[in-house]
Design a protein around this motif. Structure first.
Motif, PDB file in Angstrom:
ATOM      1  N   LEU A 151      13.117  -8.010  -3.886  1.00 10.19           N
ATOM      2  CA  LEU A 151      12.512  -8.101  -2.980  1.00 10.19           C
ATOM      3  C   LEU A 151      11.453  -6.625  -2.478  1.00 10.19           C
ATOM      4  O   LEU A 151      10.533  -6.929  -1.668  1.00 10.19           O
ATOM      5  CB  LEU A 151      13.587  -7.978  -1.508  1.00 10.19           C
ATOM      6  CG  LEU A 151      14.473  -8.856  -1.292  1.00 10.19           C
ATOM      7  CD1 LEU A 151      15.588  -8.712  -0.467  1.00 10.19           C
ATOM      8  CD2 LEU A 151      13.830 -10.218  -0.721  1.00 10.19           C
ATOM      9  N   LEU A 152      11.901  -5.610  -3.134  1.00 11.38           N
ATOM     10  CA  LEU A 152      11.041  -4.354  -2.795  1.00 11.38           C
ATOM     11  C   LEU A 152       9.559  -4.633  -3.672  1.00 11.38           C
ATOM     12  O   LEU A 152       8.749  -4.050  -2.861  1.00 11.38           O
ATOM     13  CB  LEU A 152      11.810  -3.132  -3.353  1.00 11.38           C
ATOM     14  CG  LEU A 152      13.237  -3.119  -2.524  1.00 11.38           C
ATOM     15  CD1 LEU A 152      13.876  -1.780  -3.167  1.00 11.38           C
ATOM     16  CD2 LEU A 152      12.883  -2.819  -0.868  1.00 11.38           C
ATOM     17  N   PRO A 153       9.434  -4.906  -4.700  1.00 11.54           N
ATOM     18  CA  PRO A 153       8.085  -5.066  -5.355  1.00 11.54           C
ATOM     19  C   PRO A 153       7.410  -6.131  -4.451  1.00 11.54           C
ATOM     20  O   PRO A 153       6.118  -5.964  -4.175  1.00 11.54           O
ATOM     21  CB  PRO A 153       8.377  -5.817  -6.694  1.00 11.54           C
ATOM     22  CG  PRO A 153       9.914  -5.109  -7.292  1.00 11.54           C
ATOM     23  CD  PRO A 153      10.606  -5.344  -5.831  1.00 11.54           C
ATOM     24  N   LEU A 154       7.954  -7.232  -3.794  1.00 14.25           N
ATOM     25  CA  LEU A 154       7.338  -8.025  -3.011  1.00 14.25           C
ATOM     26  C   LEU A 154       6.760  -7.261  -1.533  1.00 14.25           C
ATOM     27  O   LEU A 154       5.691  -7.683  -1.136  1.00 14.25           O
ATOM     28  CB  LEU A 154       8.009  -9.436  -2.702  1.00 14.25           C
ATOM     29  CG  LEU A 154       8.443 -10.333  -3.587  1.00 14.25           C
ATOM     30  CD1 LEU A 154       9.319 -11.490  -3.069  1.00 14.25           C
ATOM     31  CD2 LEU A 154       7.019 -11.092  -3.901  1.00 14.25           C
ATOM     32  N   LEU A 155       7.651  -6.556  -1.174  1.00 10.46           N
ATOM     33  CA  LEU A 155       7.324  -5.857  -0.038  1.00 10.46           C
ATOM     34  C   LEU A 155       6.085  -5.055  -0.274  1.00 10.46           C
ATOM     35  O   LEU A 155       4.968  -4.968   0.447  1.00 10.46           O
ATOM     36  CB  LEU A 155       8.510  -4.928   0.601  1.00 10.46           C
ATOM     37  CG  LEU A 155       8.157  -3.944   1.669  1.00 10.46           C
ATOM     38  CD1 LEU A 155       7.632  -4.707   2.812  1.00 10.46           C
ATOM     39  CD2 LEU A 155       9.316  -3.322   1.919  1.00 10.46           C
ATOM     40  N   VAL A 156       6.112  -4.345  -1.404  1.00  8.57           N
ATOM     41  CA  VAL A 156       4.823  -3.481  -1.730  1.00  8.57           C
ATOM     42  C   VAL A 156       3.664  -4.323  -2.032  1.00  8.57           C
ATOM     43  O   VAL A 156       2.639  -3.902  -1.622  1.00  8.57           O
ATOM     44  CB  VAL A 156       5.313  -2.743  -3.108  1.00  8.57           C
ATOM     45  CG1 VAL A 156       4.120  -1.903  -3.881  1.00  8.57           C
ATOM     46  CG2 VAL A 156       6.472  -1.655  -2.954  1.00  8.57           C
ATOM     47  N   LYS A 157       3.683  -5.173  -2.616  1.00  7.24           N
ATOM     48  CA  LYS A 157       2.748  -6.284  -2.906  1.00  7.24           C
ATOM     49  C   LYS A 157       1.989  -6.686  -1.668  1.00  7.24           C
ATOM     50  O   LYS A 157       0.737  -6.506  -1.450  1.00  7.24           O
ATOM     51  CB  LYS A 157       3.185  -7.569  -3.727  1.00  7.24           C
ATOM     52  CG  LYS A 157       1.908  -8.400  -3.785  1.00  7.24           C
ATOM     53  CD  LYS A 157       2.591  -9.821  -4.549  1.00  7.24           C
ATOM     54  CE  LYS A 157       1.663 -10.654  -5.046  1.00  7.24           C
ATOM     55  NZ  LYS A 157       2.170 -11.870  -5.522  1.00  7.24           N
ATOM     56  N   HIS A 158       2.558  -7.140  -0.554  1.00  6.34           N
ATOM     57  CA  HIS A 158       1.996  -7.524   0.600  1.00  6.34           C
ATOM     58  C   HIS A 158       1.599  -6.624   1.542  1.00  6.34           C
ATOM     59  O   HIS A 158       0.654  -6.662   2.259  1.00  6.34           O
ATOM     60  CB  HIS A 158       3.065  -8.835   1.159  1.00  6.34           C
ATOM     61  CG  HIS A 158       3.256  -9.914   0.330  1.00  6.34           C
ATOM     62  ND1 HIS A 158       2.369 -10.963   0.187  1.00  6.34           N
ATOM     63  CD2 HIS A 158       4.201 -10.452  -0.307  1.00  6.34           C
ATOM     64  CE1 HIS A 158       2.851 -11.721  -0.686  1.00  6.34           C
ATOM     65  NE2 HIS A 158       4.014 -11.599  -0.900  1.00  6.34           N
ATOM     66  N   LEU A 159       2.414  -5.437   1.547  1.00 10.75           N
ATOM     67  CA  LEU A 159       2.092  -4.249   2.418  1.00 10.75           C
ATOM     68  C   LEU A 159       0.797  -3.658   1.813  1.00 10.75           C
ATOM     69  O   LEU A 159      -0.083  -3.224   2.618  1.00 10.75           O
ATOM     70  CB  LEU A 159       3.198  -3.354   2.393  1.00 10.75           C
ATOM     71  CG  LEU A 159       3.076  -2.185   3.368  1.00 10.75           C
ATOM     72  CD1 LEU A 159       3.019  -2.634   4.812  1.00 10.75           C
ATOM     73  CD2 LEU A 159       4.186  -1.307   2.880  1.00 10.75           C
ATOM     74  N   HIS A 160       0.491  -3.804   0.624  1.00 11.49           N
ATOM     75  CA  HIS A 160      -0.608  -3.165   0.012  1.00 11.49           C
ATOM     76  C   HIS A 160      -1.875  -3.919   0.353  1.00 11.49           C
ATOM     77  O   HIS A 160      -2.842  -3.701   0.618  1.00 11.49           O
ATOM     78  CB  HIS A 160      -0.431  -2.835  -1.581  1.00 11.49           C
ATOM     79  CG  HIS A 160       0.290  -1.846  -1.850  1.00 11.49           C
ATOM     80  ND1 HIS A 160       0.001  -0.630  -3.002  1.00 11.49           N
ATOM     81  CD2 HIS A 160       1.231  -0.957  -1.153  1.00 11.49           C
ATOM     82  CE1 HIS A 160       0.915   0.328  -2.889  1.00 11.49           C
ATOM     83  NE2 HIS A 160       1.877   0.283  -1.974  1.00 11.49           N
ATOM     84  N   ALA A 161      -1.449  -5.313   0.261  1.00 11.94           N
ATOM     85  CA  ALA A 161      -2.485  -6.540   0.389  1.00 11.94           C
ATOM     86  C   ALA A 161      -2.882  -6.265   2.003  1.00 11.94           C
ATOM     87  O   ALA A 161      -4.270  -6.447   2.136  1.00 11.94           O
ATOM     88  CB  ALA A 161      -2.084  -8.065   0.145  1.00 11.94           C
ATOM     89  N   PHE A 162      -2.032  -5.983   2.843  1.00 12.22           N
ATOM     90  CA  PHE A 162      -2.650  -5.911   4.188  1.00 12.22           C
ATOM     91  C   PHE A 162      -3.423  -4.774   4.283  1.00 12.22           C
ATOM     92  O   PHE A 162      -4.469  -4.560   4.981  1.00 12.22           O
ATOM     93  CB  PHE A 162      -1.302  -5.654   4.952  1.00 12.22           C
ATOM     94  CG  PHE A 162      -1.341  -5.057   6.283  1.00 12.22           C
ATOM     95  CD1 PHE A 162      -1.861  -6.138   7.368  1.00 12.22           C
ATOM     96  CD2 PHE A 162      -1.475  -3.772   6.942  1.00 12.22           C
ATOM     97  CE1 PHE A 162      -2.315  -5.521   8.747  1.00 12.22           C
ATOM     98  CE2 PHE A 162      -1.740  -3.585   7.992  1.00 12.22           C
ATOM     99  CZ  PHE A 162      -2.079  -4.271   9.026  1.00 12.22           C
ATOM    100  N   ALA A 163      -3.032  -3.648   3.702  1.00 16.37           N
ATOM    101  CA  ALA A 163      -3.984  -2.412   3.850  1.00 16.37           C
ATOM    102  C   ALA A 163      -5.217  -2.785   3.133  1.00 16.37           C
ATOM    103  O   ALA A 163      -6.218  -2.116   3.839  1.00 16.37           O
ATOM    104  CB  ALA A 163      -3.146  -1.216   2.848  1.00 16.37           C
TER     105      ALA A 163
END
Length: 289
Positions: free
Chosen positions: A28-40
Motif C-alpha cells: 500500500l505505502l509505495p502506491l500511496l507515494v506513487k499517486h501522491l507524487h503524481a498528483f503533485a
C-alpha cells in the motif's frame, strides 16, 4: 545518495516504503507515494498551497472527538468512503446493500426493548419503524442486533446540540422470528456540519451540502457479515445529490402516513424494512494484491 530528479525522488521513496514488514503495508505505502507524487506533478502546488493543505489536514484532525469524526466527513464528501464501501461490499445479489457509516456513530448507544419510544420527550412527527432481519435463504435471524441512530426532526444529532446524552439512538434485538419495531420521529434532511474545515471547503464550491433524510443502521448477527446501511424516505429532497454519495436505490422506501386509530394511537408515519444479511460462509476470501 544524491537525488537529482523528480523521478528519482519518487522511485527512492517507493523503494523505502516497500520495506514495510507487513506485506500489505509494503504493497500500500509505495502506491500511496506513487499517486501522491503524481498528483503533485500534475497540480504543481506552490509552497503556500502545500502549507495550506497541511494546515487543512491539521485542522480536520483537531476537530475530531468521540462524537464527531471530521476525517470521516472529509472522506465522505470526497466520495472515498462510498467508493471504499462499494469495493468491499461482500453482499450477495439478494442482500441489503451497504452505505457509508457517517461521522456521528458512537459505540455506546443504550439498549432498548422492542416497541420502545426512542423519541420520548422529543418534538417531531412520530414514526413507527418495523421490519425483520433474515438471511438470503429467507430464514429469520433471531437475536440479531440493530445499532440505530438518526438526526432529529430539525436535522441535528446530539453532538451538534452540545448534548452529552445519547439521543435518538439505541441497540435493539430481533425476536425469535427476526422481527423488530420501535418508535422515533420523522428524520429531516440536513446540511453536513459547516462549522469545521470540511464545511468551509464545501462552501467554496457549488456542491450541495445536504444529505437526504435517513435512518442509520448497523445490523449484525453471529455467522453473518455485519451490514452498515441507511433507509431513505421515497420522495425526500436531495436523493439525487447526496453530499456523501450514500444513496442506493434499494434503500429508498415509502414512509407511509397512518391516520389516528380508535385504540388511541395517534396519527403517525410508518416504515417497514426487511434487512437481508449475507452469511459469512458465502463470501470467498479474495487475496489482496
Amino acid at each position: 545518495m544524491s537525488l537529482t530528479t523528480e523521478q528519482e525522488i519518487t522511485a527512492e521513496a517507493m523503494r523505502r516504503w516497500s520495506t514495510a514488514q507487513d506485506p500489505r503495508l509494503a504493497r500500500l505505502l509505495p502506491l500511496l507515494v506513487k499517486h501522491l507524487h503524481a498528483f503533485a506533478r500534475e497540480a504543481r502546488p506552490s509552497m503556500a498551497e502545500w502549507m495550506a493543505g497541511i494546515e487543512f489536514l491539521t485542522a480536520t484532525g483537531r476537530i475530531c472527538d468521540d462524537k464527531r469524526q471530521e476525517m470521516i466527513l472529509l472522506s465522505d464528501v470526497l466520495g472515498l468512503s462510498m467508493l471504499t464501501v462499494m469495493l468491499n461490499d461482500p453482499r450477495t445479489a439478494d442482500a441489503t446493500p451497504s452505505t457509508v457509516l457517517g461521522p456521528f456513530h458512537i459505540d455506546a448507544s443504550p439498549g432498548a426493548e422492542r416497541g420502545s419510544d426512542l423519541a420520548d420527550g422529543i418534538d417531531g412527527a412520530r414514526l413507527h419503524v418495523r421490519g425483520s432481519v433474515r438471511g438470503i435463504d429467507g430464514a429469520p435471524i433471531g437475536n440479531a442486533l440493530l445499532d440505530f441512530w438518526q438526526a432529529d426532526h430539525e436535522g441535528f444529532y446530539e453532538a451538534q446540540l452540545g448534548s452529552e446524552e445519547a439521543r435518538l439512538r439505541a441497540i435493539l434485538s430481533t425476536d425469535e422470528r427476526g422481527g423488530f419495531d420501535f418508535w422515533t420521529v420523522m428524520p429531516r434532511g440536513y446540511t453536513i456540519p459547516l462549522d469545521g474545515p470540511v464545511g468551509d471547503l464545501i462552501c467554496r464550491t457549488t456542491i450541495s451540502h445536504y444529505r437526504p433524510a435517513h435512518l442509520h443502521f448497523i445490523v449484525s448477527a453471529p455467522g453473518y457479515i455485519p451490514l452498515v446501511t441507511h433507509i431513505f424516505p421515497s420522495g425526500a429532497d436531495y436523493l439525487d445529490n447526496d453530499v456523501v454519495f450514500g444513496v442506493r436505490q434499494e434503500l429508498i422506501v415509502p414512509f407511509e402516513p397512518v391516520a389516528a386509530s380508535p385504540d388511541g394511537i395517534g396519527a403517525h408515519h410508518e416504515v417497514q424494512y426487511d434487512f437481508v444479511l449475507t452469511p459469512a460462509a458465502e463470501v470467498a476470501v479474495q487475496p489482496r494484491r
